[in-house]
Write an enzyme that holds these catalytic residues in place. Structure first.
Site, PDB file in Angstrom:
ATOM      1  N   GLU A 234      -5.169   1.643   1.823  1.00  0.00           N
ATOM      2  CA  GLU A 234      -5.806   2.203   2.955  1.00  0.00           C
ATOM      3  C   GLU A 234      -6.761   3.190   2.200  1.00  0.00           C
ATOM      4  OE1 GLU A 234      -3.178   3.469   5.250  1.00  0.00           O
ATOM      5  OE2 GLU A 234      -2.391   1.659   6.466  1.00  0.00           O
ATOM      6  N   GLU A 337       0.576  -4.978   4.690  1.00  0.00           N
ATOM      7  CA  GLU A 337       1.590  -3.593   5.224  1.00  0.00           C
ATOM      8  C   GLU A 337       1.420  -3.891   6.325  1.00  0.00           C
ATOM      9  OE1 GLU A 337       0.993  -0.642   3.621  1.00  0.00           O
ATOM     10  OE2 GLU A 337       2.065   0.807   5.582  1.00  0.00           O
TER      11      GLU A 337
END
Length: 486
Positions: A234, A337
């Site tokens: 991220e 994810e």
């Protein structure tokens, strides 16, 4: 009744010439032959069906469907990406919970994910030092050690490494194992800790690139082959936990000037590097910036993504995946994810959680995704441990007070794909005649076809499965998912 022998190699041979070209095309395709029986497995709400075998059915000659009929159309001669696997992450949180279980429950958990009687995972992710899911934040070096002289993975040898090794031992196919960092050590960002974002300082680019290489070598020395790595989990999120921000240009330059060359120089040039590792919303800009630079693109196997873009109030953005795949067909898409956020102990059996998995997996695969990785495979009855309170759901939870394993709908929805679609399978052209019905298909290397269909409406649905020139009639329960093997 004599039905056509539906063999993909035959369909190809009609169209290809000369013979040399035909041989190349045939070798790139998997054959499917018409089979009379279809195995049907179903999971559905308000029933006891959980990956349950239901009565099989058989094919008959296909006829033109009416507009009033719902149909799923499968074309075995149109094949797309090659599947690499489905799995989940073994984090510190997973191992801490696992360590509190009795030996029989530990065996049950591992068999549920990696054994042939479970959902048979083939993909595995872990973190490079800590993430939020674990009891504490840590690295593998002493703070300030730019030269990495104190690098050691000894702490991982207590819980994490033994669990990963056991997963690899149990898996029926070799587990593809990849790794991801949540943040460089705090000093490399000029900060007091790794939490709440920050960026890698240029003077530590080389140290951080060397850190990946040391980690990979240390893990492989313990007998765990690493297939690949993502550059940063991220990279556009300033989180309350371990996080680090890279602009697209910063990630591109770190890859082409430091990480890629460092792995090559360390004899690790065969590791598959995955860029982005964040949501579908900004994925196109990241792909354009990195894949559009030939010197960076040569080090990148593909691009990873998560499913959390709905935080902003919109819908899941599968069209962005299709845009990236159309723009850069030589690069792969990997779901790295996803989990259900905001844990609530009263909502273990919330059916929509499983349906989120099913719908996402179908659409991700239909957009060209080659592999799909869930987040934690196990959490406790608090949705943790998580050292910053970011408690979430997992497919299986453990109540460590009672030594009980709790299987959620998400576990079964994932299993409708992972148990039946095997590495090396080819995605096959599949479409539905209604927008509220969802489906994807894969052709395994053994010649078996797998079609997954999902009904997230409040009513049972009768539908036709039409595969080239044969068809069968089926019914799927309300809020149900089926896997058809034929």
């Amino acid at each position: 009744m004599n039905f056509k022998n539906l063999i993909a190699i035959g369909l190809i041979a009609v169209a290809c010439s000369p013979q040399k070209t035909c041989e190349k095309e045939v070798s790139a395709n998997i054959e499917w032959a018409y089979k009379s029986s279809i195995e049907v497995y179903e999971t559905s709400a308000n029933t006891d069906h959980r990956l349950s075998a239901t009565p099989s059915t058989s094919f008959g000659k296909a006829i033109q469907p009416l507009e009033t009929e719902l149909a799923v159309f499968v074309n075995p001669s149109k094949q797309f990406q090659t599947f690499i696997g489905i799995g989940g992450a073994i984090t510190d949180a997973v191992t801490e919970v696992f360590d509190q279980l009795s030996a029989p429950k530990q065996k049950e958990l591992m068999d549920a994910y990696y054994g042939p009687n479970g959902i048979d995972y083939t993909l595995l992710r872990t973190t490079i030092h800590s993430s939020d899911f674990g009891s504490e934040s840590y690295t593998y070096i002493e703070e300030g050690d730019k030269d990495l002289k104190t690098f050691s993975i000894d702490r991982d040898k207590k819980l994490r490494i033994p669990m990963i090794k056991e997963a690899m031992r149990l898996a029926s196919d070799s587990l593809l194992f990849y790794v991801s960092p949540w943040s460089p050590p705090a000093f490399m960002k000029g900060r007091e800790n790794m939490l709440r974002g920050g960026s890698l300082l240029p003077e530590f680019y080389q140290s951080w690139a060397s850190y990946y290489a040391k980690f990979i070598k240390a893990y492989e020395a313990e007998g765990m082959p690493i297939w690949g790595l993502t550059i940063q989990n991220e990279p556009m999120a300033v989180q309350t936990w371990e996080s680090c921000v890279y602009t697209a240009e910063e990630e591109r330059d770190f890859l082409k000037n430091y990480l890629g060359p460092t792995l090559e120089n360390e004899g690790l040039g065969d590791k598959n590097i995955v860029v982005w590792d964040h949501n579908r919303d900004l994925i196109t800009q990241r792909a354009n910036t990195i894949f559009g630079d030939p010197e960076a693109a040569k080090y990148a196997w593909g691009i990873g993504f998560h499913w959390y873009e709905r935080w902003a109030g919109g819908e899941s953005m599968w069209d962005n995946l299709k845009n990236v795949k159309e723009s850069y067909p030589d690069k792969e898409l990997l779901f790295t994810e996803g989990c259900i956020e905001s844990f609530d102990v009263t909502e273990y059996q919330r059916w929509s959680n499983g349906e989120r998995y099913g719908k996402s997996m179908i659409n991700d695969f239909n957009a060209g995704t080659v592999g799909w990785t869930d987040w934690n495979i196990l959490l406790d009855h608090t949705g943790g441990p998580n050292h910053v309170g970011n408690f979430c759901f997992a497919p299986i939870h453990a109540d460590t007070r009672t030594d009980e394993l709790i299987y959620t709908p998400s576990y079964y929805y994932i299993g409708h794909f992972s148990k039946f679609i095997r590495p090396g399978a080819k995605r096959v052209s599949t479409s539905c005649s209604r927008s509220y019905f969802h489906s994807t298909s894969f052709l395994n290397t053994d010649g078996s076809m797998v079609t997954v269909v999902m009904n997230d409406t409040d009513e049972a649905i009768n539908y036709k499965l039409i595969v080239d020139e044969v068809e069968t009639n089926l019914e799927i329960a309300a809020h149900g998912i089926q896997t058809l093997v034929y």
